[in-house]
Design a protein around this motif. Sequence first.
Motif, PDB file in Angstrom:
ATOM      1  N   LYS A  95      48.260 -90.689  10.167  1.00 43.23           N
ATOM      2  CA  LYS A  95      48.067 -90.562  11.616  1.00 43.23           C
ATOM      3  C   LYS A  95      49.334 -90.844  12.424  1.00 43.23           C
ATOM      4  O   LYS A  95      49.627 -90.104  13.389  1.00 43.23           O
ATOM      5  CB  LYS A  95      46.935 -91.485  12.080  1.00 43.23           C
ATOM      6  N   PRO A  96      50.117 -91.893  12.078  1.00 44.17           N
ATOM      7  CA  PRO A  96      51.336 -92.150  12.867  1.00 44.17           C
ATOM      8  C   PRO A  96      52.303 -90.972  12.905  1.00 44.17           C
ATOM      9  O   PRO A  96      53.077 -90.838  13.856  1.00 44.17           O
ATOM     10  CB  PRO A  96      51.961 -93.349  12.150  1.00 44.17           C
ATOM     11  N   HIS A  97      52.258 -90.109  11.895  1.00 39.34           N
ATOM     12  CA  HIS A  97      53.200 -88.988  11.821  1.00 39.34           C
ATOM     13  C   HIS A  97      52.605 -87.671  12.315  1.00 39.34           C
ATOM     14  O   HIS A  97      53.300 -86.864  12.944  1.00 39.34           O
ATOM     15  CB  HIS A  97      53.664 -88.801  10.374  1.00 39.34           C
ATOM     16  N   LEU A  98      51.330 -87.438  12.035  1.00 40.89           N
ATOM     17  CA  LEU A  98      50.746 -86.112  12.286  1.00 40.89           C
ATOM     18  C   LEU A  98      49.616 -86.103  13.310  1.00 40.89           C
ATOM     19  O   LEU A  98      49.207 -85.023  13.759  1.00 40.89           O
ATOM     20  CB  LEU A  98      50.199 -85.533  10.957  1.00 40.89           C
ATOM     21  N   GLY A  99      49.100 -87.266  13.670  1.00 40.04           N
ATOM     22  CA  GLY A  99      47.902 -87.338  14.491  1.00 40.04           C
ATOM     23  C   GLY A  99      47.947 -86.558  15.794  1.00 40.04           C
ATOM     24  O   GLY A  99      46.950 -85.949  16.188  1.00 40.04           O
ATOM     25  N   ASN A 100      49.084 -86.575  16.489  1.00 44.46           N
ATOM     26  CA  ASN A 100      49.169 -85.943  17.811  1.00 44.46           C
ATOM     27  C   ASN A 100      49.558 -84.467  17.775  1.00 44.46           C
ATOM     28  O   ASN A 100      49.627 -83.812  18.827  1.00 44.46           O
ATOM     29  CB  ASN A 100      50.156 -86.709  18.696  1.00 44.46           C
ATOM     30  N   ILE A 101      49.842 -83.938  16.604  1.00 45.43           N
ATOM     31  CA  ILE A 101      50.247 -82.524  16.496  1.00 45.43           C
ATOM     32  C   ILE A 101      49.004 -81.633  16.585  1.00 45.43           C
ATOM     33  O   ILE A 101      47.970 -81.934  15.981  1.00 45.43           O
ATOM     34  CB  ILE A 101      50.986 -82.264  15.164  1.00 45.43           C
ATOM     35  N   LEU A 102      49.100 -80.549  17.353  1.00 46.09           N
ATOM     36  CA  LEU A 102      47.993 -79.601  17.405  1.00 46.09           C
ATOM     37  C   LEU A 102      47.797 -79.004  16.022  1.00 46.09           C
ATOM     38  O   LEU A 102      48.774 -78.654  15.350  1.00 46.09           O
ATOM     39  CB  LEU A 102      48.276 -78.500  18.426  1.00 46.09           C
ATOM     40  N   LEU A 103      46.560 -78.870  15.601  1.00 46.06           N
ATOM     41  CA  LEU A 103      46.270 -78.360  14.259  1.00 46.06           C
ATOM     42  C   LEU A 103      46.910 -76.990  14.048  1.00 46.06           C
ATOM     43  O   LEU A 103      47.457 -76.712  12.979  1.00 46.06           O
ATOM     44  CB  LEU A 103      44.766 -78.279  14.045  1.00 46.06           C
ATOM     45  N   LYS A 104      46.871 -76.150  15.062  1.00 46.26           N
ATOM     46  CA  LYS A 104      47.430 -74.796  14.937  1.00 46.26           C
ATOM     47  C   LYS A 104      48.954 -74.809  14.847  1.00 46.26           C
ATOM     48  O   LYS A 104      49.558 -73.834  14.386  1.00 46.26           O
ATOM     49  CB  LYS A 104      46.988 -73.928  16.113  1.00 46.26           C
ATOM     50  N   ASP A 105      49.573 -75.924  15.281  1.00 48.89           N
ATOM     51  CA  ASP A 105      51.039 -76.013  15.269  1.00 48.89           C
ATOM     52  C   ASP A 105      51.574 -76.771  14.063  1.00 48.89           C
ATOM     53  O   ASP A 105      52.789 -76.925  13.907  1.00 48.89           O
ATOM     54  CB  ASP A 105      51.539 -76.706  16.553  1.00 48.89           C
ATOM     55  N   LEU A 106      50.680 -77.294  13.214  1.00 48.78           N
ATOM     56  CA  LEU A 106      51.117 -78.073  12.060  1.00 48.78           C
ATOM     57  C   LEU A 106      51.897 -77.194  11.089  1.00 48.78           C
ATOM     58  O   LEU A 106      51.422 -76.150  10.659  1.00 48.78           O
ATOM     59  CB  LEU A 106      49.900 -78.672  11.350  1.00 48.78           C
ATOM     60  N   LYS A 107      53.091 -77.633  10.743  1.00 52.71           N
ATOM     61  CA  LYS A 107      53.963 -76.885   9.838  1.00 52.71           C
ATOM     62  C   LYS A 107      54.275 -77.709   8.588  1.00 52.71           C
ATOM     63  O   LYS A 107      54.089 -78.932   8.565  1.00 52.71           O
ATOM     64  CB  LYS A 107      55.282 -76.513  10.540  1.00 52.71           C
ATOM     65  N   ALA A 108      54.803 -77.021   7.597  1.00 49.89           N
ATOM     66  CA  ALA A 108      55.172 -77.695   6.345  1.00 49.89           C
ATOM     67  C   ALA A 108      56.207 -78.784   6.601  1.00 49.89           C
ATOM     68  O   ALA A 108      56.181 -79.843   5.967  1.00 49.89           O
ATOM     69  CB  ALA A 108      55.702 -76.674   5.345  1.00 49.89           C
TER      70      ALA A 108
END
Length: 389
Positions: A95-108
């Motif tokens: 969560k500290p790293h990825l929690g706030n990223i929009l799911l559609k914008d999540l990249k490798a």
Amino acid sequence: MQGSVRKKGSKWYYSFEVSEVDGKRKRIERSGGNTKKEALEALNDAMYKYNNGYVEPKKLTFDEYITDWLENFIKENRKINTYERYKELYKNNIKPHLGNILLKDLKAIHIENALQSEKKKKLKNDKNLSNSTLQAIYGVINSSLNRAVRLQVINDNMCKFVERPKRDKFTANTLTIEEFNLLLNKLDKDSYGDYMFHLALLTVLELGLRRGELAGLEWDDIDFENNVIKIKNNLIYTNNNVLLGTPKTEESKRSIYISNDLLERLKKHKIVQSTNKLKYGNLYEENMFNDEKKNFIFTWESGKYVHPNYFTLKFSRLIKDLNINKKVRFHDIRHTNATLLLQQGIDFKVIQSRLGHSDISTTLNIYSHVSTDMQKSATEKLSSLITYY
């Protein structure tokens, strides 16, 4: 459903009409790229997704999605300790790293950076996170995104573009028979706690049980006539609660042949337990789990179940008191069981079945170490077949 493309300025756009719930028509228009060909490809892809139930995640964050996944899928379909483990990993490591990223914008690159950051994290003992924990973190992200793809919330799982962390090579720690006997001799069998733990040690050494399987054994699980014991329970401690569930995997639900010696000890223990019931009378405790009364084999004098953590703590104290200079845990008696069987020439497939491993590769990987004595025996047997000139 039909669509069209058109050029506006330097960009090409595609559009198509869809039906609303009230029967009205709605036109969707999106940017399709720099060329007419790109726009047509984007149009076909968009219409395919719409026809197959694809839902654009819009402003859904990774935190919102994975929280729903944990609560409404993992909690409902996996064992409670799996849910608690996933939840802990997400809260502390993801969560500290990825929690706030929009799911559609999540990249490798986001997942890669999260794993790298966790890899560098220092623990209280000034050690970095283990590769096994990193692999578990990757596994939670990967599983959640696989589910999102199946639900058509996203079109692809970015984890497939990220290298999976390699698990630390595991070498099972074991006790020698001499060390195990030291443990048994250290116990005062006139003390009920030591007597009960003595029986627990013998049971785990012979049957190779996990501590939760041991704590969850019931008298009805033993077929005294055919020398068979069924492993069907798992008493676990999770989220400050002791719960009764099923063993780790389907293969962990198993039947194991039990020796006459251990069977006789258990028969005597049943008499001891019955005596305690008479002694305590109405004060003798009943163990209720899942709205059912459980007749556990391993209980305190008062009838109360034995907490799974007790076996771990009691074992650690014994090891320390005896100055056994090894990093061994109660669980390592299970590894000792498998290693002794292996040294007696027992087939890996039989060991897999007794331990309840779902995949024989697990058994092979854990017990791939071969003692010098076994190597010597193999060499001597082979050399006896060869004529040396």
